[in-house]
Design an enzyme around this catalytic site. Structure first.
Site, PDB file in Angstrom:
ATOM      1  CG  HIS A  49      -1.980   1.008   1.233  1.00  0.00           C
ATOM      2  ND1 HIS A  49      -3.244   0.791   0.756  1.00  0.00           N
ATOM      3  CD2 HIS A  49      -1.967   2.293   1.660  1.00  0.00           C
ATOM      4  CE1 HIS A  49      -3.978   1.884   0.883  1.00  0.00           C
ATOM      5  NE2 HIS A  49      -3.217   2.826   1.433  1.00  0.00           N
ATOM      6  CD  GLU A  50       1.198   3.376   3.669  1.00  0.00           C
ATOM      7  OE1 GLU A  50       1.272   4.450   3.045  1.00  0.00           O
ATOM      8  OE2 GLU A  50       0.167   3.024   4.278  1.00  0.00           O
TER       9      GLU A  50
ATOM     10  CG  HIS B 286       0.072   6.158  -0.608  1.00  0.00           C
ATOM     11  ND1 HIS B 286      -0.917   6.860  -1.259  1.00  0.00           N
ATOM     12  CD2 HIS B 286      -0.544   5.484   0.401  1.00  0.00           C
ATOM     13  CE1 HIS B 286      -2.085   6.612  -0.669  1.00  0.00           C
ATOM     14  NE2 HIS B 286      -1.893   5.773   0.338  1.00  0.00           N
TER      15      HIS B 286
ATOM     16  CD  GLU C 166      -6.318   5.084   0.056  1.00  0.00           C
ATOM     17  OE1 GLU C 166      -5.477   5.965   0.345  1.00  0.00           O
ATOM     18  OE2 GLU C 166      -6.485   4.063   0.760  1.00  0.00           O
TER      19      GLU C 166
END
Lengths: 496, 496
Positions: free
Chosen positions: A265-266, A269, A295
Site C-alpha cells: 500500500h505505502e 503511495h 489512494e
C-alpha cells in the site's frame, strides 16, 4: 520562446520556499512517528506550530496578491504548464486566505484537544464524554466550510472535501456511492453463498520474525522501484518530503499480513510521490492531484496487484522463504482463498474490499448531514447503527465499535472519507486500462516483473501532477471518467 | 508584580516562534547526519535554506524594530530575567540586521561550494585547487566582520568570534593564549621526559562489537542523566532541539575509544542543553551562553572526569564487561597510562590534552592575520608550517596534514577555533571549583556516582542560560574570571 513575466517568476520563488518548508514539516512528522522519544511531544508541537505558521505566512504575504494579479494579466506570456501552475497557485491562495487566522488557530487547538479526549472516550466506550468537544470541532468545520464555499462557489460539504481531492463534487460521485449502496446487499448475499461452498483457508500460525517482516517489505518495495527508507511505526504511512519519500510498516509478530499489506500500500503511495513531474516538484502544479488519486495508486498495489491470483503465484514462494513456511498454507491457492474472504464487520480498517465502501458511504452520508446542519451530533450513535443495519445488516454492540472508531472527525478531518472509495474505484479502472494496454501484464505479475505497470502508471497518472484534472486524467488514461461499473465488474470476477 | 508591556510580550511570542523554527532545523540537521539517504541531499538543502530564510525573516519583520524600541522605553516594568532577555533580543536583532541579505546568501552559497572543493583538495593535497574558492569565502567573512564590528564596536576578529561566544574578546583571552604558547615547549619537554620513563600502555587489540559499543555509550550517557536518543554518525555530535536533545557516536570496530570519548563528550553537551532554564527555553536569555562554555561542559566529562584516575577505577570493569576484555590491558592503571600519552602530532582532532591548544593557537593567529588583511591566503601553507615548528617543533609533510586538514575555514566558520581551548581551560577551572565544593567528588567518580557533579554544574552553569555573562558565571562559580593557571596546574598534576 517568451520570457515569463517577473511577477510569475516571483510567485514561483515564493511557492518554492513554501515547498521547502512543507518538506521540512514532512520530515518532522515522519520523525514524530518513527524516531521521536515520547517525552519530546510538547517540543515537537511547538516546532510544528511554528512551521505551519511560516507555511501559512508565505501565502499571506501581501506581495503574493499583487503578483497573482499581475501574472494573471500576463497569462498569455506563460506556457501551458506555467498557466496551469498559476491556476493552482490562485487556488491555494484563495483557500489559504478564505479562512480567518483565528478560526484556523481555534480549529487546530480544539481539534488537538478533542483528539486526546477521543482516545479516552473510545477506550471507555463513552460517547457522552466526547460529545461537547466534538461539537466544538464540528462548529469550526462548519465555519471553515462556509468560508471555503464562498470562494469556491460550491456546497458546504464539497467545500471541505475540496481540501483533500480538488474539484471532486458530490454531484459527480454521489450517484455512484448511492448505486453501490443499492448494489451491495444482493451482491454480498451472492458472495457469501459462493464463499460457503469453498473450504476455509488454512491458517498461518506461529510467530513471524519482525526483522524478516521488515526485510520482506523493503525487498517488495524495492522490486516495485522504491529505494527510500522503510521504518517501523504504529500505523503505516508514506511520508517524508519531495526527493526524500519514506514509508513505514506495521510489524506484528503474530501476523505478517499487516506488514505485507502496508508495504504494498505505502509503496504505491511512494511511487506516485516519486513519479510527480521533477521539473515542477516544488510548484503547486507538480503536486499529487489529490488524495483520491493517491489512494488509487496505493490500492493498485494493495488490492489490484496484491490480491491478483497471478501475483500470488510469485508471492507465495517469497513468503515461504522469508518465514521458513512449509505446507499447504503457503501455496498461492491458499493465499488467494485467504485474500478473497468477505465478512460483514464493524471496523472499517479491518474491512475487506467488498464491504469497505459501505463503511465509507455510511460516514459520508452522516458527515454531510452534520455539516449541513440536518442532523444533531446527539443523534449520531443511533443514526450510525441505523446506517450499519441498512448497509451491512449488522448492529454495532457499542459506540467504540460504532461511531467512536475513527480518528478523522475528532481530529478535524471532515470530508476526507470519500477519497478511500473513490480511490478504490479509480484503481480498478486504471488497472483495467493497464491490462488492455499490456495484455501480458498477468504473466509479468506472475514473474514479479512490475516495471511495465509502474511505467504505465508513471506515464498516465504520476507525471501529470495537477496539470490535468482528475477527470481529464482518467479520460486520457482509461477513455472515460470514473465508471463504478468497472469496480463492480472487478468484484464480480474476483469474488463470484 | 507589574505586568510586562505589550511590546515585550509581543517580542517573546515572536522569539518563541523563531525558537520553534530553530528546533525544527535542529531535527532536520540531526536527520541529515543520521537517517537521510544520501540521494536526498539536494532536497534537504532546499528545506534547510527555506527554514533558515524563515528564521531570519522572523527578526527582519519591521514590527520587531518597533517592539524593541517600545520595550526598551518601558524596561523599568520588566523583572531582571525579562530585562536580560530583552538585552539578548536586541543583540540577536542587531547581528541579524547588520549583514545585508545578499551577503548572507552569497556567503552561504560560496561556502557550501568551497566546502565541496575542499574535500577534493584535501584528498589530493592540492592547496592551489582550494585557493580561489577560499579567497571568496574569506572576502565574504571580512565583509561580515566589518558589518558586525560596526554595530558591536569591536575589532574585526572579535566581530566574528562574537557569533560563537558572545562577549569574548581577544583583549581578554589573547594574553592567555600567548602565555600558553610560551609555556608549552618547556612543559612538553618535561612531560616527554616523564613519559619516556613509563612503560608503554598495553594495547587493546581485536574487533569490538559495534552494538556493544553503542550500548556502552547509551549506558554511560544514561548514568550521567541523559535519556534521549543515541545514534550513529560519521562525526559525533549533540543536536536535535530544545526538549528533544539527541547525541550521536562514532562506531569503529577497531577502536572503541572513539565511541567512549565521543559518548562522554556529547553527553556533556547534552546535559548543558537539558539544564538550560526551562521557563526561558524558547527565549534568547534561555540559550546556552556560548560555544566556549558549551565546550567546557563536554570537556568536563571528556577530559576532567573521563581521564580522572578515580573515574577509571569505575570505568575499567565496565569496559571489560562490555567487550569481554581480560588481562592487563583492561586495568584502571593501564587505561590511565593510555590516556596520559602525549605526542607532537599534525592533526588537531587526534591531538592530546596538552598539545591541543597549540593547534588552536596556530589557527587563531593565522585567521586573525587573514581577517585583518595582514596576510595573503597564498602565504598560508608556509605560515602554517612555520607556526607548527614554533609551537610543536614539527613540520607537516604536506598541506593535507597541514592547512587543509580542517573544514572550518572552507565552510565559513572563522573565529570559531578559540572556543575549543577556552572551553578546555574553563572546564579545568570549573572542575577545580566542584572539587572544592565536594571534597569527596573523586570517591564519587570511583563509584560511578555523577549526580553531585551534574547538580553542581546545573546550579553553577546550566541554569543561568545567558542571564549571566561568561565572566560573571565564572566568577560566581569559581571565585574569579578565567584563570589559565588552573589549567596549567591541572596539566602538571596529571602529566608530570
Amino acid at each position: 520562446m517568451t520570457t515569463p513575466p517577473a511577477a510569475y517568476l516571483a510567485l514561483e520563488r515564493q511557492f518554492a520556499r513554501r515547498a521547502g518548508l512543507q518538506g521540512a514539516l514532512g520530515i518532522l512528522n515522519w520523525d514524530s512517528r518513527t524516531m521521536m522519544p515520547a517525552a519530546s511531544a510538547a517540543a515537537r508541537a511547538d516546532q510544528v506550530a511554528a512551521l505551519e505558521g511560516a507555511i501559512h505566512a508565505a501565502l499571506l504575504d501581501p506581495r503574493v496578491d499583487d503578483w497573482l494579479d499581475s501574472a494573471a494579466g500576463n497569462a498569455h506570456l506563460l506556457d501551458d504548464w506555467q498557466r496551469a501552475n498559476l491556476t493552482e497557485m490562485r487556488r491555494e491562495h484563495r483557500l489559504a486566505t478564505a479562512v480567518p487566522a483565528d478560526l484556523v488557530e481555534a480549529n487546530a487547538r480544539d481539534a488537538a484537544r478533542c483528539e486526546v479526549v477521543w482516545r479516552t472516550a473510545k477506550a471507555r466506550n463513552d460517547y457522552g464524554l466526547l460529545l461537547p468537544h466534538l461539537r466544538q470541532v464540528l462548529a469550526h468545520q462548519r465555519e471553515i466550510a462556509a468560508a471555503n464555499a464562498a470562494v469556491l462557489d460550491c456546497g458546504l460539504y464539497d467545500a471541505l472535501h475540496e481540501i483533500y481531492e480538488p474539484g471532486s463534487r458530490v454531484a459527480d460521485y454521489g450517484p455512484i456511492f448511492d448505486d453501490y449502496a443499492a448494489f451491495l446487499p444482493g451482491f454480498l448475499a451472492e458472495v457469501e453463498a459462493v464463499q460457503d461452498q469453498e473450504p476455509a483457508p488454512a491458517p498461518f500460525q506461529g510467530l513471524f520474525d519482525v526483522t524478516a517482516q521488515r526485510e520482506l517489505v523493503q525487498r517488495l518495495a524495492g522490486v516495485l522501484g522504491f529505494a527510500g527508507r522503510v521504518d517501523q511505526s504504529l500505523h503505516a504511512f508514506c511520508g517524508g518530503a519531495t526527493g526524500d519519500v519514506r514509508i513505514t510498516t506495521r510489524l506484528d509478530p503474530d501476523n505478517f499480513f499487516k506488514a505485507l499489506k502496508s508495504g504494498l500500500h505505502e509503496a504505491g503511495h511512494a511511487l506516485y510521490e516519486m513519479g510527480r513531474p521533477a521539473a515542477w516538484a516544488a510548484q503547486p502544479v507538480g503536486l499529487a492531484r489529490g488524495l483520491a488519486v493517491h489512494e488509487s495508486q496505493s490500492l493498485t498495489f494493495d488490492m489490484q496487484v496484491g490480491r491478483h491470483p497471478r501475483f500470488l503465484e510469485w508471492l507465495a514462494p517469497q513468503l515461504a522463504a522469508a518465514f521458513g513456511g512449509q505446507g499447504v498454507a503457503w501455496t498461492a491457492d491458499n493465499l488467494r482463498r485467504r485474500f478473497r474472504r468477505v465478512e460483514r464487520s464493524f471496523i472499517r480498517v479491518d474491512a475487506d474490499e467488498v464491504t469497505y465502501p459501505a463503511h465509507v458511504i455510511l460516514r459520508w452520508r452522516l458527515e454531510q448531514a452534520l455539516i449541513q446542519g440536518a442532523m444533531d451530533l446527539a443523534d449520531l450513535p443511533d443514526a450510525w447503527n441505523q446506517g450499519m443495519r441498512e448497509l451491512l445488516g449488522i448492529t454495532p454492540p457499542d459506540t467504540a465499535m460504532g461511531c467512536l472508531q475513527d480518528i478523522h472527525w475528532p481530529s478535524g478531518a471532515w470530508g476526507y472519507f470519500p477519497t478511500y472509495t473513490l480511490g478504490a474505484m479509480m484503481a480498478a479502472q486504471l488497472f483495467q486500462a493497464a491490462l488492455t494496454a499490456m495484455p501480458d501484464l498477468p504473466d509479468r505479475l506472475a514473474r514479479g516483473d512490475f516495471a511495465g505497470l509502474v511505467a504505465w502508471l508513471g506515464e498516465n497518472v504520476h507525471r501529470w501532477g495537477r496539470y490535468l484534472s482528475t477527470r481529464d486524467m482518467m479520460v486520457r488514461a482509461t477513455g472515460k471518467p470514473l465508471d463504478a461499473g468497472i469496480f463492480k465488474a472487478h468484484l464480480r470476477a474476483r469474488y463470484l
